[in-house]
Design an enzyme around this catalytic site. Structure first.
Site, PDB file in Angstrom:
ATOM      1  N   GLY A  50       0.963  -1.020  -0.093  1.00 19.09           N
ATOM      2  CA  GLY A  50       0.102  -0.107  -0.029  1.00 19.09           C
ATOM      3  C   GLY A  50       1.012   1.348   0.019  1.00 19.09           C
ATOM      4  O   GLY A  50       2.076   1.270   0.361  1.00 19.09           O
ATOM      5  N   THR A  75       1.657   1.972  -1.790  1.00 15.91           N
ATOM      6  CA  THR A  75       2.815   2.460  -2.604  1.00 15.91           C
ATOM      7  C   THR A  75       2.506   3.888  -3.465  1.00 15.91           C
ATOM      8  O   THR A  75       1.161   4.037  -3.850  1.00 15.91           O
ATOM      9  CB  THR A  75       3.282   1.489  -3.684  1.00 15.91           C
ATOM     10  OG1 THR A  75       3.507   0.269  -2.968  1.00 15.91           O
ATOM     11  CG2 THR A  75       4.328   1.886  -4.545  1.00 15.91           C
ATOM     12  N   VAL A  76       3.408   4.515  -3.680  1.00 17.29           N
ATOM     13  CA  VAL A  76       3.309   5.716  -4.662  1.00 17.29           C
ATOM     14  C   VAL A  76       4.151   5.684  -5.869  1.00 17.29           C
ATOM     15  O   VAL A  76       5.201   5.424  -5.552  1.00 17.29           O
ATOM     16  CB  VAL A  76       3.405   7.102  -4.003  1.00 17.29           C
ATOM     17  CG1 VAL A  76       2.186   7.413  -3.042  1.00 17.29           C
ATOM     18  CG2 VAL A  76       4.673   7.353  -3.115  1.00 17.29           C
ATOM     19  N   MET A 112       1.499   1.546  -9.579  1.00 20.64           N
ATOM     20  CA  MET A 112       1.827   0.740  -8.170  1.00 20.64           C
ATOM     21  C   MET A 112       0.726  -0.012  -7.854  1.00 20.64           C
ATOM     22  O   MET A 112      -0.457   0.104  -8.409  1.00 20.64           O
ATOM     23  CB  MET A 112       2.117   1.941  -7.135  1.00 20.64           C
ATOM     24  CG  MET A 112       1.198   2.906  -7.148  1.00 20.64           C
ATOM     25  SD  MET A 112      -0.396   2.556  -6.678  1.00 20.64           S
ATOM     26  CE  MET A 112      -0.189   2.135  -4.837  1.00 20.64           C
TER      27      MET A 112
END
Length: 543
Positions: free
Chosen positions: A361, A362-363, A443
């Site tokens: 749980g 990424t950017v 992502m």
């Protein structure tokens, strides 16, 4: 008013691709994209803009990334002749030296847990910012973190998609974050006793002070200074494995990116321990089919799903910390091996198994400046907020990347001290004939290589512009013969897929299908063309 209507969005939006000449930042948060654009306007380059945007994202999107996570980057530095060089940065951290398989088993775990101290590996994100700035940046490092510090100190209105993820996380964490290591999460992220709603102001003085410490020390304080001491003290006090010595030993790696050529375009990824190789193996398998005319064609969708299964089976079997791998990357990416895997695809859905490649749980954000430099950058706390461990007085939420380790004693990715785990976060990049086309990424955990393959095919096989390539509905293999499919695919196609043996899950919630950004540059004119993710609060800011 703003609370009531912010999620009411019943119509599919049609966005145009965005064009610019002097600079572009594509990110999952408008405020973060704007920060990067402001840095370009100050005379910063694409690398400066990427660092500033990334730092801002740790503030405005804490649901997916933070100072206590990992990061990777692909950096294109343009030369005067129109060519350039692509550099790879792996800033993922290793398991603490006290984190042995026996220690995890002795603590009563049958697999790597998701929360608490056990899955916490050394965070690499601050080291990525410092290394990128030192090698390629133009502006002073302190200037790059100033906008993020201001957002943390003065606060910002929380965006709709992030508010929803925050709310879900709080609901999930309430019953499980009860120990000394994790209960601090609530005081940092639910200061009013609940997750912020859309449009609510959120601020964190502790986060601001930590960013100031990083800015003043070029991130040294995180690894060999006051922040390292606070992390060490909290870990000792609450049963963690991480120590100041682990932080002090952390080093980034400059790596040679890996690639395959797909329809005349070189597709680049970071080498293992990242899973970018899975996207390349999938594309390698698909390249052997020359009748891919329509995205919504049964044979295309079926073969894409089968190809990613084969690639993933290999990824999970063979990919780990590079020096622990027993299979050569060249063997996994060879056209001959791709052909042998392609021959396994039939007209019916398969349960995939790994091949034998050695015969073995990424950017996400993208930036580009007016000089042709471009950055593909990704940072992540792994599962949403990460491990739930929040270091008091710092605003640092630590990731849970170690969840990716196996506890099977003979598995290539078995947990071991000072080892890097199989990593899901992957930046992508496209070049043609030695010239940059640009950065791309999608992502979202194990969706990432699948998103990369779909986006590359959308661009190269189906001729979609960067925005349409991200707008297009996605599918996702989720194990065995299960395929999650977004709304937007015609129902007759899904019925035909089911007849071929796929177990189709028609998904109403788009949040599991990844979030991407793309910037492409015309090598002749230098004109930039960008697309941004419709499944979250994304924006492109231009110069």
């Amino acid at each position: 008013m703003h609370h009531a209507f912010s999620h009411q969005n019943p119509y599919p939006s049609c966005r145009s691709a965005t064009y610019a000449r002097h600079g572009m930042v594509a990110a999952s948060q408008p405020q973060a994209a704007q920060v990067g654009r402001d840095i370009l306007a100050l005379g910063g380059n694409a690398v400066d803009a990427a660092i500033a945007t990334a730092a801002a994202l740790t503030v405005v999107e804490p649901t997916g990334n933070g100072i206590g996570g990992d990061a990777f980057a692909l950096v294109w530095i343009q030369n005067d002749e129109g060519g350039g060089q692509l550099h790879g940065l792996n800033a993922s951290g290793v398991a603490p030296s006290a984190l042995t398989r026996d220690a995890v088993l002795d603590a009563g775990h049958e697999q790597m847990p998701l929360y608490g101290w056990t899955p916490v590996t050394v965070p690499g994100t601050p080291s990525a910012w410092a290394a990128l700035s030192e090698r390629f940046g133009r502006l002073a490092f302190e200037d790059l973190l100033a906008p993020a510090i201001r957002l943390a100190r003065e606060g910002f209105p929380v965006s709709p998609a992030i508010s929803e993820q925050w709310r879900r996380a709080e609901k999930r964490f309430r019953p499980v974050f009860t120990d000394a290591a994790t209960k601090e999460w609530f005081s940092l992220f639910t200061p009013e006793g609940r997750a912020p709603r859309p449009g609510d102001m959120f601020k964190s003085e502790r986060h601001a002070e930590t960013l100031e410490s990083l800015a003043q020390t070029r991130c040294e304080s995180f690894y060999r200074g006051e922040l390292a001491e606070k992390i060490d003290a909290f870990s000792r006090a609450t049963g963690g494995y991480l120590r100041a010595t682990d932080l002090a030993a952390h080093q980034i790696e400059w790596v040679d990116p890996i690639s395959v050529n797909y329809r005349g375009v070189d597709v680049w990824e970071i080498p293992p321990n990242g899973q970018g190789i899975v996207a390349l193996m999938g594309l390698n398998i698909m390249e052997g089919f020359d009748d891919l005319h329509s995205r919504d064609d049964l044979s295309v969708l079926h073969r894409q799903c089968e190809a990613i299964k084969l690639a993933y089976a290999d990824g999970h079997a063979f990919v780990t910390h590079a020096e622990h791998m027993t299979t050569r990357i060249e063997d996994l990416l060879s056209k001959r091996y791709a052909q042998s895997r392609r021959q396994k695809i039939t007209d019916t859905a398969m349960d995939p198994s790994p091949g034998a490649p050695h015969a073995g749980g990424t950017v996400y954000l993208a930036t580009a400046d007016g000089d042709g430099n471009m950055v593909s950058f990704i940072q992540s706390n792994y599962h949403n907020f990460g491990s739930g461990v929040v270091v008091p007085e710092t605003g640092i939420a630590l990731h849970n990347r170690g969840h990716g380790f196996s506890l099977e004693v003979d598995h290539v990715n078995v947990v071991a001290p000072n080892k890097k785990t199989f990593h899901t976060i992957i930046p992508g990049f496209l070049t043609r004939n030695g010239q940059a086309l640009g950065p791309f990424g999608v992502m979202g955990g194990f969706m990432q290589p699948q998103g990369h393959m779909q986006v590359v095919m959308n661009l190269l096989d189906f001729g979609l512009n960067p925005q349409a390539a991200l707008d297009a509905p996605r599918w996702q293999w989720t194990g065995a013969r299960r395929i999650g499919v977004e709304h937007g695919y015609p129902v007759h196609l899904l019925r035909e897929m089911a007849l071929r043996g796929h177990e189709i899950d028609y998904a109403f919630d788009p949040t599991g299908f990844g979030r991407g950004q793309i910037i492409l540059r015309d090598p002749v004119t230098g004109i930039l063309c960008g697309g941004t993710e419709p499944r979250t609060d994304s924006a492109i800011a231009v110069l």
